[in-house]
Write a protein that holds these residues in place. Sequence first.
Motif, PDB file in Angstrom:
ATOM      1  N   HIS A   1     -47.457  -3.956  21.447  1.00 46.55           N
ATOM      2  CA  HIS A   1     -48.394  -3.865  22.574  1.00 46.55           C
ATOM      3  C   HIS A   1     -47.759  -4.414  23.847  1.00 46.55           C
ATOM      4  CE1 HIS A   1     -52.079  -4.149  24.891  1.00 46.55           C
ATOM      5  NE2 HIS A   1     -51.931  -5.453  25.002  1.00 46.55           N
ATOM      6  N   ALA A   2     -47.098  -5.549  23.743  1.00 50.00           N
ATOM      7  CA  ALA A   2     -46.457  -6.159  24.912  1.00 50.00           C
ATOM      8  C   ALA A   2     -45.337  -5.282  25.458  1.00 50.00           C
ATOM      9  CB  ALA A   2     -45.914  -7.532  24.543  1.00 50.00           C
ATOM     10  N   LEU A   3     -44.661  -4.566  24.567  1.00 45.19           N
ATOM     11  CA  LEU A   3     -43.568  -3.683  24.977  1.00 45.19           C
ATOM     12  C   LEU A   3     -44.070  -2.317  25.446  1.00 45.19           C
ATOM     13  CD1 LEU A   3     -41.017  -4.444  22.107  1.00 45.19           C
ATOM     14  CD2 LEU A   3     -40.839  -5.167  24.502  1.00 45.19           C
ATOM     15  N   GLY A   4     -45.341  -2.020  25.181  1.00 43.83           N
ATOM     16  CA  GLY A   4     -45.892  -0.724  25.577  1.00 43.83           C
ATOM     17  C   GLY A   4     -45.421   0.424  24.728  1.00 43.83           C
ATOM     18  N   ILE A   5     -45.156   0.137  23.448  1.00 46.20           N
ATOM     19  CA  ILE A   5     -44.702   1.186  22.537  1.00 46.20           C
ATOM     20  C   ILE A   5     -45.617   1.238  21.322  1.00 46.20           C
ATOM     21  CG2 ILE A   5     -42.293   0.999  23.283  1.00 46.20           C
ATOM     22  CD1 ILE A   5     -41.723  -0.603  20.748  1.00 46.20           C
ATOM     23  N   ALA A   6     -45.561   2.332  20.585  1.00 42.47           N
ATOM     24  CA  ALA A   6     -46.337   2.454  19.359  1.00 42.47           C
ATOM     25  C   ALA A   6     -45.775   1.512  18.302  1.00 42.47           C
ATOM     26  CB  ALA A   6     -46.291   3.895  18.855  1.00 42.47           C
ATOM     27  N   PRO A   7     -46.629   0.919  17.471  1.00 44.19           N
ATOM     28  CA  PRO A   7     -46.148  -0.015  16.449  1.00 44.19           C
ATOM     29  C   PRO A   7     -45.086   0.578  15.531  1.00 44.19           C
ATOM     30  CG  PRO A   7     -48.518  -0.204  16.675  1.00 44.19           C
ATOM     31  CD  PRO A   7     -48.107   0.973  17.517  1.00 44.19           C
ATOM     32  N   ASP A   8     -45.169   1.888  15.254  1.00 44.51           N
ATOM     33  CA  ASP A   8     -44.180   2.482  14.361  1.00 44.51           C
ATOM     34  C   ASP A   8     -42.822   2.705  15.033  1.00 44.51           C
ATOM     35  OD1 ASP A   8     -44.788   4.602  15.995  1.00 44.51           O
ATOM     36  OD2 ASP A   8     -45.532   5.915  14.401  1.00 44.51           O
ATOM     37  N   ARG A   9     -42.736   2.397  16.329  1.00 47.73           N
ATOM     38  CA  ARG A   9     -41.464   2.495  17.046  1.00 47.73           C
ATOM     39  C   ARG A   9     -40.819   1.129  17.245  1.00 47.73           C
ATOM     40  NH1 ARG A   9     -39.225   7.219  17.267  1.00 47.73           N
ATOM     41  NH2 ARG A   9     -38.228   6.704  19.274  1.00 47.73           N
TER      42      ARG A   9
END
Length: 285
Positions: free
Chosen positions: A32-40
Amino acid sequence: MKAQEALVVATRQLTQAGIAGAAGDARRLLAHALGIAPDRLTLALQDLMPEGAQTRLDAAIAARAAHQPVAQITGKRLFWGAEFRVTRDTLDPRPETEILVQAALEQPFVSLLDLGTGTGCILISLLKSMPFARATGTDISAAALEVARENADVLGVSKRAGFVTSDWFASVNGRFDLIVSNPPYIAAAEMAALSPDVRNWEPPGALSPGGDGLDAYRAISRGADARLMAGGRILLEIGPTQGAAVHDLLAAQGFAKIAILRDLDGRDRVVSARKPTESSSCALS
């Protein structure tokens, strides 16, 4: 700092705060902090933390350490294959509620009423799976209805969904061939034993009606006959000890073919029933 290092620190902080499943929560909050999907996330672990990401992660970890649910921190929850917006005005959709969705989809319907819709996760999931159906969702909370409307719009069913501020059936008109609800059902005496993630962060009125926890079922069972087509179905999520009581409430109102469905852990989870068919009915059979 690399993302991998940030993950190690975040996991340690959540573990020290006594958060169950600290490692998984830390991964979701880092994504979330990185702004990416958890599977990435795995692909990004060797990268340096971008500007602002550490600040966002620190805030998220502090919130989780205070037992705020991950879904409220990220504002998102996956349910029935779709991502729903979640706020403090709504219940966090649970996987167990998918049992109700699955049961509802076992037979076709064209008109749906979802009582106490919250995020709209039940109503929207059913409309996405039944493209010719239309639905009305009710909630006593105007703030929850705003979340449901937004979810319906984002997930592409807003043209087939209407939302009404209503205390159960009070502001509902018309008849439906399917009524569903995941109402508040926790008894007042059980509230203190809930985890702080639930007790301190989710809306109390969506968790418990007070008393023995059955008041919502009493109201729904009394009002359902007037809003259900002959031959129509009603599906109610329940607490694991409430099956017999809800069965009896529906039976007392003349409902037939009452069944108690279990979740994947073998606990009673949904009560289903049908309004007896009348010769003048145009409902689905």
